[in-house]
Scaffold this active site. Structure first.
Site, mmCIF file in Angstrom:
data_model
loop_
_atom_site.group_PDB
_atom_site.id
_atom_site.type_symbol
_atom_site.label_atom_id
_atom_site.label_comp_id
_atom_site.label_asym_id
_atom_site.label_seq_id
_atom_site.Cartn_x
_atom_site.Cartn_y
_atom_site.Cartn_z
ATOM 1 N N CYS A 165 0.863 -1.181 0.000
ATOM 2 C CA CYS A 165 0.000 0.000 0.000
ATOM 3 C C CYS A 165 0.898 1.230 0.000
ATOM 4 O O CYS A 165 2.044 1.180 0.457
ATOM 5 C CB CYS A 165 -0.897 -0.009 1.230
ATOM 6 S SG CYS A 165 -2.044 1.383 1.346
ATOM 7 N N HIS A 195 -5.314 0.114 5.414
ATOM 8 C CA HIS A 195 -6.276 1.218 5.462
ATOM 9 C C HIS A 195 -6.888 1.390 6.849
ATOM 10 O O HIS A 195 -7.966 1.969 6.989
ATOM 11 C CB HIS A 195 -7.374 1.039 4.400
ATOM 12 C CG HIS A 195 -6.867 1.264 3.007
ATOM 13 N ND1 HIS A 195 -7.700 1.276 1.906
ATOM 14 C CD2 HIS A 195 -5.618 1.499 2.537
ATOM 15 C CE1 HIS A 195 -6.974 1.504 0.821
ATOM 16 N NE2 HIS A 195 -5.705 1.638 1.178
ATOM 17 N N TYR A 242 -7.688 7.249 6.154
ATOM 18 C CA TYR A 242 -8.803 6.301 6.112
ATOM 19 C C TYR A 242 -9.516 6.198 7.462
ATOM 20 O O TYR A 242 -10.662 5.749 7.526
ATOM 21 C CB TYR A 242 -8.311 4.919 5.683
ATOM 22 C CG TYR A 242 -8.015 4.823 4.211
ATOM 23 C CD1 TYR A 242 -9.026 4.546 3.288
ATOM 24 C CD2 TYR A 242 -6.732 5.025 3.726
ATOM 25 C CE1 TYR A 242 -8.772 4.469 1.937
ATOM 26 C CE2 TYR A 242 -6.455 4.951 2.363
ATOM 27 C CZ TYR A 242 -7.479 4.671 1.477
ATOM 28 O OH TYR A 242 -7.215 4.603 0.128
#
Length: 418
Positions: A165, A195, A242
């Site tokens: 990520c 996230h 997030y």
């Protein structure tokens, strides 16, 4: 080195190609193969990518194919970055949860569950082809969201895989600019699930600067992640953006109801990019690509692949098995933490115990993720409902029932489900 990119017809792929060209000394690549079922997009992106390599003087070549077997044959590494259903499916994920007063988001909440259900079976089929036709020691690097769930699916099926990520590298680059140092001098205390992560330390040349940042630049840091300064101060850690979907759910929902979806914005950017890629004189990364998202993805991929190739010993933030790092989670759960690649495998860095509130949220989302993967692999409305109800943003049974019916109806448009 042969690198295969599954989902290579993405308009974002030239960002990767630009990174490969700039950092050729870090990661020597002989061949990049783009695999995608969309012949039109594939031709445009592959042509643009090859022109970029040639313009940069890169000796490698870029080709495109719709044949997965041919694309992964003898590959040293396979990067998966696909989106089942395209931006139309993303737009659906970002809107139908609104009917039940939930946020619409492609990786978090009900929309993230819908994406997981569409994505996991496809990725597992691709991985089986990789295992049969790529080199025996080839790794799968998964950038396909939801990364944590997809990576766990790959690992549970026995694939040599790691999830990647760009959130952590984005923070690292941000802090490197702030302190005016090379980014390799910054190391993050990054921890959580994909996230769903927090930065609990910011080491610059080994010294933790986060306490000073929270004291002197609190408002600026909080603004960067769109959260209240008071919340960040109380946490004593910097959440990823997030976390706003959890900490400020209702405010985010109000904003979403009054604004176009991110999918609509990306579709407009993609139309512009494809026109640029179709121009045979275009040989450099277009400025419009900056609005496409995925900042520093190319650098993250290159650094990770280089570390896996040379055992550099430098920690990289990846998604991998927990194996006791967070003792309140099962060993087979996938977490996102720094790890060093050594001796052909990833070794996690030590992680200090999490604060009670952070640990509770991580445990709750992990419980949802396990049910989501079960639903994605085995199917059935009951499994989908259980996963939906377990998500911390849903919980109520009636709400979960309504969201499940909406999810199944929407996914049926993209997968032919009943």
């Amino acid at each position: 080195m042969k690198l295969t990119i599954v989902g290579g017809g993405s308009t974002y792929t030239p960002e990767l190609i630009d990174g490969f060209a700039r950092l050729r000394d870090v990661l020597p690549i002989d061949e990049v193969v783009l695999v995608d079922p969309d012949e039109h997009r594939l031709a445009l992106v592959a042509g643009m990518s090859q022109r970029m390599f040639a313009h940069a003087g890169h000796p490698g070549r870029v080709t495109g194919t719709t044949d997965l077997v041919a694309g992964v044959a003898d590959a040293d590494a396979v990067l998966i970055q696909l989106r089942v259903g395209g931006q139309d499916a993303r737009h659906a994920d970002e809107t139908w949860p609104h009917d039940v007063d939930c946020i619409g988001q492609e990786t978090t909440g009900p929309g993230g569950l819908a994406k997981a259900l569409r994505t996991v079976p496809v990725v597992l089929r691709i991985a089986d082809v990789v295992r049969e036709h790529a080199k025996p020691d080839a790794w799968i690097v998964d950038f396909t969201n939801p990364v944590g769930i997809v990576t766990r699916a790959l690992l549970e099926a026995g694939h040599r895989a790691v999830g990647l990520c760009n959130v952590a590298i984005g923070f690292q680059r941000r802090f490197a600019r702030l302190f005016e140092v090379e980014h390799d001098r910054v190391q993050l205390g990054h921890v959580g699930l994909n996230h769903l992560t927090w930065e609990r330390s910011v080491l610059v040349d080994g010294r933790d600067e986060l306490p000073n940042l929270l004291r002197d630049r609190l408002v600026e840091l909080a603004d960067d992640v769109h959260l209240a300064p008071e919340l960040v101060a109380q946490l004593g850690a910097l959440p990823s953006y997030y976390l706003r979907y959890f900490y400020e759910h209702d405010e985010v929902l109000r904003e979403q109801l009054a604004s176009p979806t991110r999918a609509e914005a990306v579709q407009a950017i993609e139309r512009e990019l494809l026109e640029v890629y179709a121009d045979p004189t275009q040989r450099v990364k277009p400025a419009a690509l900056e609005g496409r998202g995925g900042a520093f993805y190319s650098e993250a991929a290159i650094e990770l692949l280089a570390a896996m190739r040379d055992d550099t010993g430098r920690p990289r933030v990846v998604n991998l098995r927990n194996d006791g790092v967070l003792p309140f989670l099962p060993d087979d759960h996938v977490i996102e933490v720094p790890a060093v690649f050594r001796g052909g495998r990833f070794h996690t860095e030590p992680v200090a115990p999490l604060a009670d509130d952070i640990r509770g949220l991580v445990a709750a989302v992990a419980g949802y993720e396990r049910l989501a993967l079960d639903a994605a692999v085995h199917g059935g409305r009951d499994r989908v409902l259980r996963a939906m109800r377990a998500h911390p943003l849903v919980l109520q049974h009636d709400r979960a029932e309504r969201l499940t019916d909406l999810l199944l109806a929407e996914n049926a448009r993209f997968l032919g489900w009943a």
